[in-house]
Write an enzyme that holds these catalytic residues in place. Structure first.
Site, PDB file in Angstrom:
ATOM      1  N   HIS A  87       0.835  -1.205   0.000  1.00 44.87           N
ATOM      2  CA  HIS A  87       0.000   0.000   0.000  1.00 44.87           C
ATOM      3  C   HIS A  87       0.864   1.248   0.000  1.00 44.87           C
ATOM      4  O   HIS A  87       1.897   1.307   0.658  1.00 44.87           O
ATOM      5  CB  HIS A  87      -0.978   0.002   1.177  1.00 44.87           C
ATOM      6  CG  HIS A  87      -0.362   0.042   2.542  1.00 44.87           C
ATOM      7  ND1 HIS A  87      -0.028   1.227   3.176  1.00 44.87           N
ATOM      8  CD2 HIS A  87      -0.040  -0.945   3.425  1.00 44.87           C
ATOM      9  CE1 HIS A  87       0.460   0.955   4.387  1.00 44.87           C
ATOM     10  NE2 HIS A  87       0.482  -0.348   4.560  1.00 44.87           N
ATOM     11  N   ASP A  94      -0.446   4.310   0.778  1.00 46.11           N
ATOM     12  CA  ASP A  94      -0.911   5.336   1.723  1.00 46.11           C
ATOM     13  C   ASP A  94      -0.188   5.198   3.061  1.00 46.11           C
ATOM     14  O   ASP A  94       0.261   4.111   3.445  1.00 46.11           O
ATOM     15  CB  ASP A  94      -2.434   5.268   1.916  1.00 46.11           C
ATOM     16  CG  ASP A  94      -2.931   3.936   2.445  1.00 46.11           C
ATOM     17  OD1 ASP A  94      -2.489   2.884   1.937  1.00 46.11           O
ATOM     18  OD2 ASP A  94      -3.755   3.937   3.386  1.00 46.11           O
ATOM     19  N   ASP A 142       6.388   1.501   6.890  1.00 48.23           N
ATOM     20  CA  ASP A 142       4.998   1.083   6.637  1.00 48.23           C
ATOM     21  C   ASP A 142       4.379   1.958   5.573  1.00 48.23           C
ATOM     22  O   ASP A 142       3.776   2.966   5.882  1.00 48.23           O
ATOM     23  CB  ASP A 142       4.205   1.176   7.945  1.00 48.23           C
ATOM     24  CG  ASP A 142       2.775   0.719   7.791  1.00 48.23           C
ATOM     25  OD1 ASP A 142       2.467   0.048   6.798  1.00 48.23           O
ATOM     26  OD2 ASP A 142       1.953   1.040   8.672  1.00 48.23           O
ATOM     27  N   GLU A 168      -5.178   1.411   2.518  1.00 45.60           N
ATOM     28  CA  GLU A 168      -5.002   0.292   3.451  1.00 45.60           C
ATOM     29  C   GLU A 168      -5.191   0.721   4.889  1.00 45.60           C
ATOM     30  O   GLU A 168      -5.786   0.006   5.690  1.00 45.60           O
ATOM     31  CB  GLU A 168      -3.607  -0.330   3.283  1.00 45.60           C
ATOM     32  CG  GLU A 168      -3.419  -1.653   4.023  1.00 45.60           C
ATOM     33  CD  GLU A 168      -2.928  -1.520   5.459  1.00 45.60           C
ATOM     34  OE1 GLU A 168      -2.943  -2.518   6.184  1.00 45.60           O
ATOM     35  OE2 GLU A 168      -2.522  -0.406   5.871  1.00 45.60           O
ATOM     36  N   GLU A 169      -4.672   1.890   5.231  1.00 47.33           N
ATOM     37  CA  GLU A 169      -4.743   2.324   6.631  1.00 47.33           C
ATOM     38  C   GLU A 169      -6.190   2.507   7.079  1.00 47.33           C
ATOM     39  O   GLU A 169      -6.490   2.457   8.263  1.00 47.33           O
ATOM     40  CB  GLU A 169      -3.945   3.624   6.832  1.00 47.33           C
ATOM     41  CG  GLU A 169      -2.450   3.498   6.524  1.00 47.33           C
ATOM     42  CD  GLU A 169      -1.691   2.597   7.497  1.00 47.33           C
ATOM     43  OE1 GLU A 169      -2.290   2.139   8.487  1.00 47.33           O
ATOM     44  OE2 GLU A 169      -0.492   2.340   7.257  1.00 47.33           O
ATOM     45  N   GLU A 206       4.696  -5.973   4.106  1.00 48.25           N
ATOM     46  CA  GLU A 206       4.475  -5.197   5.340  1.00 48.25           C
ATOM     47  C   GLU A 206       5.631  -5.461   6.312  1.00 48.25           C
ATOM     48  O   GLU A 206       6.248  -6.515   6.288  1.00 48.25           O
ATOM     49  CB  GLU A 206       3.158  -5.633   6.002  1.00 48.25           C
ATOM     50  CG  GLU A 206       1.899  -5.135   5.287  1.00 48.25           C
ATOM     51  CD  GLU A 206       1.464  -3.746   5.725  1.00 48.25           C
ATOM     52  OE1 GLU A 206       2.293  -3.016   6.317  1.00 48.25           O
ATOM     53  OE2 GLU A 206       0.314  -3.385   5.454  1.00 48.25           O
ATOM     54  N   HIS A 241       3.847   4.500  12.392  1.00 49.91           N
ATOM     55  CA  HIS A 241       2.740   5.406  12.730  1.00 49.91           C
ATOM     56  C   HIS A 241       3.162   6.479  13.744  1.00 49.91           C
ATOM     57  O   HIS A 241       2.350   7.321  14.116  1.00 49.91           O
ATOM     58  CB  HIS A 241       1.496   4.672  13.266  1.00 49.91           C
ATOM     59  CG  HIS A 241       0.810   3.834  12.231  1.00 49.91           C
ATOM     60  ND1 HIS A 241      -0.521   3.512  12.296  1.00 49.91           N
ATOM     61  CD2 HIS A 241       1.261   3.260  11.093  1.00 49.91           C
ATOM     62  CE1 HIS A 241      -0.860   2.762  11.255  1.00 49.91           C
ATOM     63  NE2 HIS A 241       0.218   2.590  10.510  1.00 49.91           N
TER      64      HIS A 241
HETATM   65 ZN   LIG Z   1       1.063  -1.154   6.413  1.00 55.51          ZN
END
Ligand SMILES: [Zn+2]
Length: 431
Positions: A106, A108, A138, A172-173, A197, A402
């Site tokens: 992903h 995003d 990520d 995805e998030e 991932e 994150h």
């Molecule tokens: Zn991820």
């Protein structure tokens, strides 16, 4: 494949790692917080076109997706729609009749609280064997590794018998229904897939927990606080319900296990499920008896229970309060499931492709890996649950995913590209 060619693949990827890191830097420099993926996707398109590939670029078609059992409206869809939010895929056609593979990820990323960063989140900073930046770990790192793995094979003249699809998806998030699910529904249904991932190669991710949201609206009756006898305090009623949910959560934690997640997060032992009361809203004035309270929760559940079984437990917990409270029995709370709605997934670790991926990851790293799992909804679930496509995850190590100063470990990213390249060669076979 001869061990000499395997060695060549590995050393070529190692020696040319700067090309992978330069793609990663270009990706980090285009902020792609969920809902705003287009500019970063353009970087992917440009790169794939420079490799001579035909690139498929499309926006998710919600009307076509809506009947899918794995679909739900994500919050980024509700906020931004899907216009100008393209998914990207490019196929390297196999020269024979080998099995096909997708290398997916992903584009995003989650948003940034700028003041906590000591590096610029939107510039790739290379320091002490790490690359810092939002999405470095990520999972723009994994995306760059996927692309570079295939680029390296082509440069070495390694021709695969089966098709390889490189995918960069959005959303995805927020749940991935407009991303990975949209790609599958567009027809990208390979014989196997890898999502890179950040599970920390040589660990291989094979499972994820499900997640659902629900809201409970608890009624009361407004009155002047001095005349409490004339009202019913909705906060007090809602607190009883929150207490019952906390009891259910404790009971679930004590009986539910999820070994792959504990392999990934040792601190999760005994807490692999969580019923989180995330929002509690009520009242506007100390002198008023509040006439309504709303409670919003997320419940996560590992593989082993169905969605309906989990919902039933929640309903029973709330029901046990309602039954014993005269007011609530006559004025039952409203119950609504909304938003996030992902089933857990579990890929059989005996599957040939899971075994192959792990074997290559361990050979590349010279160390044993674990079968691991995630505690949130992951894109892998779409492949495994609805299309029966084996989709393990193998990705880099890093940290502060994150959070502020997110980083990826460069050596591990090289190992991911090597693992992906060797696994594609083994699975698709050479022409
Ligand atoms: Zn991820």
């Amino acid at each position: 494949m001869s061990s000499e060619i395997r060695r060549e693949i590995r050393s070529s990827i190692d020696e040319n790692r700067d090309r992978m890191l330069s793609l990663l830097a270009d990706l980090i420099e285009e902020p792609s917080v969920s809902g705003h993926e287009k500019a970063a996707q353009s970087v992917v398109v440009e790169k794939l076109e420079s490799m001579g590939l035909d690139v498929d670029v499309w926006e998710p078609d919600v009307e076509a997706l809506r009947d899918h059992p794995g679909y739900f409206d994500t919050n980024t869809y509700e906020e931004h729609g899907y216009d100008d939010r393209p998914n990207v895929a490019a196929t390297v056609e196999g020269t024979g009749t080998g099995r096909s593979i997708a290398l997916a990820g992903h584009i995003d990323v989650v948003s940034v609280t700028e003041d906590k960063w000591t590096h610029d989140p939107w510039t790739a900073t290379r320091e002490d064997g790490r690359v810092y930046g939002r999405g470095a770990c990520d999972m723009k790192g994994g995306l760059a590794a996927n692309v570079f793995a295939i680029e390296a094979l082509r440069d070495l003249g390694v021709e695969l018998a089966g098709d390889v699809v490189i995918e960069s998806t959005i959303d995805e998030e927020a749940g991935g229904t407009g991303g990975a699910l949209s790609a599958l529904e567009r027809g990208y249904r390979p014989d196997a897939a890898i999502i890179t991932e950040p599970y920390g190669v040589p660990n291989v991710g094979v499972a994820s927990a499900g997640a659902m949201y629900f809201q409970i609206t608890v009624p009361g009756t407004a009155a002047h606080a001095a005349h409490g006898f004339a009202g019913v305090n909705a906060i007090n009623k809602a607190v009883d319900i929150v207490q019952a949910l906390a009891d259910l959560d404790r009971e679930r934690k004590s009986r539910i296990s999820f070994e792959p997640a504990v392999n990934q997060y040792p601190d999760a032992e005994g807490e692999v499920t969580n019923l989180n009361v995330g929002i509690f809203e009520s009242g506007d004035w100390p002198s008023t008896v509040p006439d309504e309270a709303t409670v919003e929760c997320r419940i996560g559940w590992p593989p082993g229970e169905t969605r309906e079984e989990v919902r039933e437990q929640v309903r029973e917990a709330v029901g046990s309060v309602v039954e014993t409270d005269e007011w609530l029995a006559d004025n039952p709370p409203e119950f609504e499931w909304f938003g996030w709605n992902a089933n857990p997934h579990y890929l059989d670790t005996d599957h040939e492709f899971a075994q192959l991926t792990k074997r290559n990851a361990e050979a590349v790293c010279g160390a044993d890996g674990e079968w691991t799992g995630g505690l949130a909804g992951l894109d892998e679930r779409f492949y495994v649950n609805y299309y029966d496509i084996p989709c393990p995850s193998v990705g880099p190590t890093g940290g502060r995913v994150h959070g502020a100063d997110e980083y990826v470990d460069v050596d591990s990213l090289v190992e991911v590209a090597q693992t992906v390249a060797l696994t594609a060669v083994d699975w698709c076979e050479t022409a």
